[in-house]
Design an enzyme around this catalytic site. Structure first.
Site, PDB file in Angstrom:
ATOM      1  N   TYR A 200      49.523  23.918  83.466  1.00  0.00           N
ATOM      2  CA  TYR A 200      48.815  25.041  84.078  1.00  0.00           C
ATOM      3  C   TYR A 200      48.484  24.727  85.533  1.00  0.00           C
ATOM      4  O   TYR A 200      49.299  24.157  86.237  1.00  0.00           O
ATOM      5  CB  TYR A 200      47.544  25.401  83.268  1.00  0.00           C
ATOM      6  CG  TYR A 200      47.809  25.474  81.802  1.00  0.00           C
ATOM      7  CD1 TYR A 200      48.751  26.375  81.319  1.00  0.00           C
ATOM      8  CD2 TYR A 200      47.185  24.633  80.902  1.00  0.00           C
ATOM      9  CE1 TYR A 200      49.022  26.454  79.962  1.00  0.00           C
ATOM     10  CE2 TYR A 200      47.448  24.708  79.551  1.00  0.00           C
ATOM     11  CZ  TYR A 200      48.371  25.602  79.096  1.00  0.00           C
ATOM     12  OH  TYR A 200      48.640  25.670  77.782  1.00  0.00           O
TER      13      TYR A 200
ATOM     14  N   VAL B  35      46.198  23.363  74.088  1.00  0.00           N
ATOM     15  CA  VAL B  35      44.732  23.320  73.952  1.00  0.00           C
ATOM     16  C   VAL B  35      44.262  22.682  72.645  1.00  0.00           C
ATOM     17  O   VAL B  35      43.086  22.435  72.462  1.00  0.00           O
ATOM     18  CB  VAL B  35      44.045  24.704  74.110  1.00  0.00           C
ATOM     19  CG1 VAL B  35      44.116  25.220  75.527  1.00  0.00           C
ATOM     20  CG2 VAL B  35      44.581  25.716  73.123  1.00  0.00           C
TER      21      VAL B  35
ATOM     22  N   LYS C 162      55.472  26.267  73.322  1.00  0.00           N
ATOM     23  CA  LYS C 162      56.164  27.037  74.371  1.00  0.00           C
ATOM     24  C   LYS C 162      57.384  26.301  74.900  1.00  0.00           C
ATOM     25  O   LYS C 162      58.318  26.903  75.420  1.00  0.00           O
ATOM     26  CB  LYS C 162      55.198  27.335  75.530  1.00  0.00           C
ATOM     27  CG  LYS C 162      54.019  28.205  75.126  1.00  0.00           C
ATOM     28  CD  LYS C 162      52.988  28.292  76.244  1.00  0.00           C
ATOM     29  CE  LYS C 162      51.794  29.137  75.819  1.00  0.00           C
ATOM     30  NZ  LYS C 162      50.684  29.100  76.771  1.00  0.00           N
TER      31      LYS C 162
ATOM     32  N   SER D 225      50.176  25.218  72.875  1.00  0.00           N
ATOM     33  CA  SER D 225      51.147  25.545  73.929  1.00  0.00           C
ATOM     34  C   SER D 225      52.342  24.597  73.999  1.00  0.00           C
ATOM     35  O   SER D 225      53.288  24.884  74.727  1.00  0.00           O
ATOM     36  CB  SER D 225      50.462  25.573  75.283  1.00  0.00           C
ATOM     37  OG  SER D 225      49.823  26.808  75.424  1.00  0.00           O
TER      38      SER D 225
ATOM     39  N   TYR E  11      53.728  35.193  68.472  1.00  0.00           N
ATOM     40  CA  TYR E  11      53.349  34.162  69.454  1.00  0.00           C
ATOM     41  C   TYR E  11      52.263  33.243  68.871  1.00  0.00           C
ATOM     42  O   TYR E  11      52.361  32.019  68.925  1.00  0.00           O
ATOM     43  CB  TYR E  11      52.877  34.850  70.744  1.00  0.00           C
ATOM     44  CG  TYR E  11      52.096  33.977  71.678  1.00  0.00           C
ATOM     45  CD1 TYR E  11      52.739  33.017  72.464  1.00  0.00           C
ATOM     46  CD2 TYR E  11      50.708  34.064  71.765  1.00  0.00           C
ATOM     47  CE1 TYR E  11      52.017  32.184  73.316  1.00  0.00           C
ATOM     48  CE2 TYR E  11      49.982  33.248  72.615  1.00  0.00           C
ATOM     49  CZ  TYR E  11      50.642  32.313  73.383  1.00  0.00           C
ATOM     50  OH  TYR E  11      49.916  31.489  74.214  1.00  0.00           O
TER      51      TYR E  11
HETATM   52  N1  GLU Z   1      47.560  29.799  71.559  1.00  0.00           N
HETATM   53  C1  GLU Z   1      46.846  29.447  72.756  1.00  0.00           C
HETATM   54  C2  GLU Z   1      46.507  30.698  73.531  1.00  0.00           C
HETATM   55  O1  GLU Z   1      47.321  31.559  73.603  1.00  0.00           O
HETATM   56  C3  GLU Z   1      47.694  28.505  73.554  1.00  0.00           C
HETATM   57  C4  GLU Z   1      47.023  28.035  74.812  1.00  0.00           C
HETATM   58  C5  GLU Z   1      47.297  26.593  75.121  1.00  0.00           C
HETATM   59  O2  GLU Z   1      47.601  25.758  74.280  1.00  0.00           O
HETATM   60  O3  GLU Z   1      47.189  26.261  76.297  1.00  0.00           O
HETATM   61  O4  GLU Z   1      45.460  30.861  74.070  1.00  0.00           O
END
Ligand code: GLU
Length: 307
Positions: free
Chosen positions: A243, A261, A66, A63, A191
């Site tokens: 989050y 994650v 992002k 993430s 993604y």
């Molecule tokens: N590729 C992971 C997902 O979509 C990213 C989640 C993350 O890093 O928090 O679940």
């Protein structure tokens, strides 16, 4: 300030926490990593950098990607971006479907999965094809980290495609509300691909410098986004970067940050440095257990925080 001494002290002090938390296993390829690794890097505006642990080992940024795609899309769409993604903390897990249904397919922010999937859809429309889109995202990450060897891990990409049902569900739900314009499969594949980019803490800390310096890399003087846009990215990092533990992170660490994650976290000390930490075991919110502790120790020891 003796940054090397501080990083070495942190590495020693977090040692007892290294066995705590759980590696993400919902993406099976992520569960393959050695769970007890730790690394921390900082890069200053003059290019000096300091490191501890396995700071040259690349890991799945997940993430954290992002952050790059949001910045890139903001540069392209400017305010128009907010018609499709909000900027409020979600207070929900990163992959929650419930809120999205209540809120008619408009994700709360660009850092929960739904928001990042909409951003990927917007980048796909702009760049025209999945190949171009990934190439541009990768180029952006390479430019900001000033390292052209950065790339993605095909094993993690494939593993996430095989187990990404919840993300596909999010994309389908948003498609039903008209907030995904492209083909759902293609958007989700794109993604997953940028989530599978691999970087080390050395590279990640370098890549944060432009965000610490109003959108312009202080070393190369290259401008990536405007001052106003960099302020917005930092604000969303502070309020939504972890989050439903974003408040906790702001409270304990006091810096804009973004976690993934894969066990990485990046953070920004405005006008001073970029920081990255890595330790794959996660706390119950999906953020690196020891990485969060290390950042908390860093701001306590240095007094560097935005408050
Ligand atoms: N590729 C992971 C997902 O979509 C990213 C989640 C993350 O890093 O928090 O679940």
């Amino acid at each position: 300030m003796d940054y090397q001494k501080i990083l070495d002290e942190i590495a020693a002090e977090i040692e007892p926490t290294i066995g705590k938390g759980k590696v993400a296993d919902y993406i099976p390829a992520l569960a393959e990593v050695d769970p007890d690794q730790f690394a921390m890097s900082i890069t200053l505006f003059d290019g000096r950098s300091f490191h501890t642990g396995v700071s040259d080992r690349r890991f799945s940024i997940q993430s954290i990607s992002k952050l790059f795609t949001f910045t890139q899309a903001l540069g392209i769409y400017s305010r128009g971006l907010y018609e499709r993604v909000g900027v409020e903390p979600s207070g929900n897990p990163f992959n929650s479907l419930v809120q999205l249904e209540y809120e008619s397919g408009k994700p709360r922010n660009p850092f929960i999965n739904a928001g990042a999937i909409v951003i990927t859809d917007m980048l796909l429309s702009h760049y025209g094809s999945a190949e171009n889109c990934y190439r541009e995202i990768e180029a952006f990450v390479r430019d900001t980290s000033d390292d052209w060897s950065v790339s993605f891990d095909p094993v993690v990409w494939e593993s996430e495609q095989e187990h990404g049902h919840r993300n596909t569900a999010l994309a389908n739900l948003m498609k039903s509300f008209g907030n995904i314009r492209g083909d759902v499969e293609e958007v989700v594949r794109s993604y997953f691909k940028h989530c599978s980019i691999e970087m080390s803490t050395r590279e990640l800390s370098r890549s944060m410098l432009f965000l610490a310096n109003h959108g312009t890399d202080p070393i190369t003087q290259r401008q990536f986004v405007t001052t106003a846009q960099a302020k917005r990215v930092n604000a969303v990092m502070l309020t939504c970067g972890h989050y439903d533990a974003s408040g906790e992170f702001a409270f304990h660490v006091g810096l804009p940050g973004k976690s993934g994650v894969g066990g990485g976290i990046v953070a920004v000390v405005p006008k001073v440095m970029g920081i990255a930490v890595y330790s794959p075991r996660l706390n119950s919110w999906g953020n690196s257990y020891s990485g969060t502790k290390a950042l908390e120790l860093f701001t306590t020891k240095t007094g560097l925080s935005i408050f």
